[in-house]
Design an enzyme around this catalytic site. Structure first.
Site, PDB file in Angstrom:
ATOM      1  N   HIS A  53      -3.861   4.034  -4.077  1.00 26.16           N
ATOM      2  CA  HIS A  53      -2.863   4.004  -3.007  1.00 26.16           C
ATOM      3  C   HIS A  53      -3.017   2.840  -2.042  1.00 26.16           C
ATOM      4  CE1 HIS A  53       0.083   5.481  -0.212  1.00 26.16           C
ATOM      5  NE2 HIS A  53      -0.804   5.697   0.751  1.00 26.16           N
ATOM      6  N   ARG A  95      -9.188   4.825   4.790  1.00 25.19           N
ATOM      7  CA  ARG A  95      -8.161   4.744   5.832  1.00 25.19           C
ATOM      8  C   ARG A  95      -7.694   6.120   6.292  1.00 25.19           C
ATOM      9  NH1 ARG A  95      -2.621   4.812   5.761  1.00 25.19           N
ATOM     10  NH2 ARG A  95      -2.462   4.609   3.494  1.00 25.19           N
ATOM     11  N   LEU A 125       7.669   1.995   1.010  1.00 29.32           N
ATOM     12  CA  LEU A 125       7.268   3.239   0.366  1.00 29.32           C
ATOM     13  C   LEU A 125       6.524   4.199   1.281  1.00 29.32           C
ATOM     14  CD1 LEU A 125       6.006   1.677  -2.996  1.00 29.32           C
ATOM     15  CD2 LEU A 125       8.305   2.519  -2.455  1.00 29.32           C
ATOM     16  N   GLY A 129       6.763  -7.863   3.830  1.00 32.42           N
ATOM     17  CA  GLY A 129       6.600  -6.479   4.270  1.00 32.42           C
ATOM     18  C   GLY A 129       6.567  -6.437   5.785  1.00 32.42           C
ATOM     19  N   ALA A 176       4.175  -6.510   7.906  1.00 33.89           N
ATOM     20  CA  ALA A 176       3.249  -7.443   8.545  1.00 33.89           C
ATOM     21  C   ALA A 176       3.841  -8.844   8.617  1.00 33.89           C
ATOM     22  CB  ALA A 176       1.916  -7.461   7.800  1.00 33.89           C
ATOM     23  N   HIS A 225      -5.002   8.137  -3.236  1.00 33.76           N
ATOM     24  CA  HIS A 225      -4.262   9.177  -2.512  1.00 33.76           C
ATOM     25  C   HIS A 225      -4.352  10.473  -3.304  1.00 33.76           C
ATOM     26  CE1 HIS A 225      -1.086  11.341  -0.429  1.00 33.76           C
ATOM     27  NE2 HIS A 225      -1.071  10.378   0.479  1.00 33.76           N
ATOM     28  N   GLU A 232      -1.180  14.667   9.850  1.00 31.54           N
ATOM     29  CA  GLU A 232      -1.657  14.522   8.474  1.00 31.54           C
ATOM     30  C   GLU A 232      -3.150  14.818   8.438  1.00 31.54           C
ATOM     31  OE1 GLU A 232       1.312  11.511   6.225  1.00 31.54           O
ATOM     32  OE2 GLU A 232      -0.285  10.543   7.339  1.00 31.54           O
ATOM     33  N   ARG A 288      -8.772  11.888   3.079  1.00 32.47           N
ATOM     34  CA  ARG A 288      -8.199  11.688   1.748  1.00 32.47           C
ATOM     35  C   ARG A 288      -9.245  11.602   0.643  1.00 32.47           C
ATOM     36  NH1 ARG A 288      -3.392   7.294   3.065  1.00 32.47           N
ATOM     37  NH2 ARG A 288      -1.911   8.825   3.855  1.00 32.47           N
ATOM     38  N   LYS A 295       7.846 -12.422  -3.198  1.00 35.07           N
ATOM     39  CA  LYS A 295       7.520 -12.542  -4.618  1.00 35.07           C
ATOM     40  C   LYS A 295       8.635 -12.005  -5.504  1.00 35.07           C
ATOM     41  CE  LYS A 295       3.624 -11.730  -7.763  1.00 35.07           C
ATOM     42  NZ  LYS A 295       2.297 -11.072  -7.906  1.00 35.07           N
ATOM     43  N   SER A 315      -1.881   2.685   8.597  1.00 36.79           N
ATOM     44  CA  SER A 315      -1.588   1.420   7.923  1.00 36.79           C
ATOM     45  C   SER A 315      -0.435   0.658   8.570  1.00 36.79           C
ATOM     46  CB  SER A 315      -1.282   1.658   6.435  1.00 36.79           C
ATOM     47  OG  SER A 315      -0.258   2.623   6.282  1.00 36.79           O
TER      48      SER A 315
END
Length: 435
Positions: A361, A396, A46, A15, A17, A259, A114, A300, A36, A401
């Protein structure tokens, strides 16, 4: 069949990171990356809403407070400070790499907002920001001659060896045989345990013993363990189980974010996320009577709780999200993929509300790391959702993220690079073992 491989750095996970760690390591570093499943099946793909950035110097205090407040003030302040102060450098680098953030006619970046943000500070690309960033990083990493990527290869354990830190420096993975090391042992000794690589299962059924000077775990979160999640099913907390087995410290493993808005469907499989930036642009939540019942821009966890209470009160399996206050132009330009997905499900969000329900989430806990992403075991690092550096606290803040993953992946790379100076004298051993 067992096979031994030798690298300077092995990274489990592809990903943002893992990719950004590889991209920031020196060009002479021999790197192996494990995926994986296929490269496209990572949660970074996503992410919809955006990536936070310090809007300007006057934004620091509010950005810091928004992050702390969302995290119920359980955040590690040092980590929050590092993330915010590093954000503009990260965005500038992504732009240099070719990430196509949406911009204004004059070429300046557009910013959206957001929930729980006191002002717009999110850079974005339509409603597929994560895919735009991830595919750009993939393109650059694939072009690196010093990086090998193995898909459909799963980390099953880590290699460890007991000794002193001086032993670790003198006994490089490139200069010792596999028979001389302790594989997968976590028993206590008088010396220091340090990580010397990874054990993995390949797509061909081989057991791979991957010996490395430094190891990075970037296997994502735990969404695959849940019935309803926005994550890919392959995210099953692999790194956490391995860390626990070896006595590597974990932190806040009960901090799981739900989420508020995923598209309600009776179909099995991953839940489709409806980004929070939709509410940032004016979409509102309605109950079965089409009445608004909550401030959509609260954190959230607060919005999720309000939705669950409304569903319980009315005896319904979902609530509704209305885009009536969002212009059709904004919907089709900012949220084109959400628009298309909802059409596939039989809903035209330019004309009618859609059914939404909370879903698992994000995982705020993970393998405990310091400000350089190093775990409590030497030479073992964790980045991205696998790690817990304290940025997020209990909950979060939206779109922190991707930023957190990139900031602390770079810090891991910098720390690894500094620690490996001079270790490339084992290059001849590397070629002898691998060729």
């Amino acid at each position: 069949m067992a096979k031994h491989l030798y690298y300077n750095v092995v990274i489990a996970g592809c990903g943002v990171a893992g990719l950004y760690t590889a991209l920031n390591l020196p060009s002479e570093t021999r790197i192996l990356m494990l995926c994986k499943e296929d490269l496209e099946s990572c949660d970074s793909m996503l992410a919809q809403g955006g990536i936070c950035v310090l809007h300007d110097e006057q934004d620091y205090d509010s950005f810091f407070e928004d992050t702390m407040k969302a995290g119920h003030y359980e955040n590690r302040k040092e980590s929050v400070d590092i993330m915010i102060r590093s954000s503009r450098q990260i965005i500038d680098h992504l732009l240099e790499l070719g990430v196509r953030f949406d911009s204004n006619p004059d070429g300046s970046l557009q910013y959206t907002r957001e929930g729980a943000h006191s002002r717009p500070r999110l850079c974005f690309h339509e409603d597929i920001t994560g895919k735009e960033i991830t595919t750009t990083l993939q393109r650059h990493v694939r072009a690196l001659p010093n990086v090998t990527i193995m898909e459909y290869t799963t980390m099953t354990d880590i290699l460890t060896e007991a000794g002193t830190r001086q032993d670790a420096a003198e006994r490089s993975p490139f200069g010792t045989s596999a028979d001389s090391r302790t594989i997968g042992v976590a028993a206590k000794t008088d010396g220091l345990f340090y990580c010397t690589g990874i054990i993995a299962a390949s797509a061909k059924g081989e057991t791979l013993y991957i010996h490395s000077h430094d190891t990075v775990m970037a296997t994502g979160g735990i969404g695959g363990l849940y019935e309803h999640s926005t994550n890919f099913p392959c995210l099953t907390g692999d790194a956490l189980e391995i860390a626990k087995k070896h006595g590597v410290e974990l932190e806040h493993t009960d901090y799981v974010q739900i989420h508020p808005t995923s598209l309600y469907s009776g179909k099995p499989g991953r839940s489709f996320l409806i980004t929070e930036s939709a509410r940032g642009e004016g979409a509102v939540l309605l109950n079965s009577k089409k009445e608004r019942f909550v401030n959509e821009l609260l954190p959230r966890d607060v919005v999720t709780q309000a939705i669950l209470q409304e569903m319980k009160k009315e005896g319904t399996s979902h609530v509704w999200l209305s885009f009536a206050a969002v212009s059709e132009e904004t919907i089709k330009n900012h949220f084109p993929h959400i628009y298309e997905k909802c059409l596939e499900e039989g809903y035209d969000i330019t004309k009618e509300p859609i059914p939404v329900v909370p879903a698992q989430h994000y995982f705020m806990g993970g393998v405990h790391v310091d400000s350089n992403s190093e775990t409590t075991m030497k030479h073992l690092y964790a980045v991205g959702e696998t790690s817990c550096n304290g940025v997020h606290g209990r909950n979060r803040l939206a779109s922190n993220s991707l930023l957190e993953s990139l900031v602390f992946a770079k810090r891991a790379a910098d720390k690894i690079a500094a620690g490996q100076k001079g270790s490339f004298k084992h290059e001849s051993n590397y070629h002898a073992a691998c060729c």
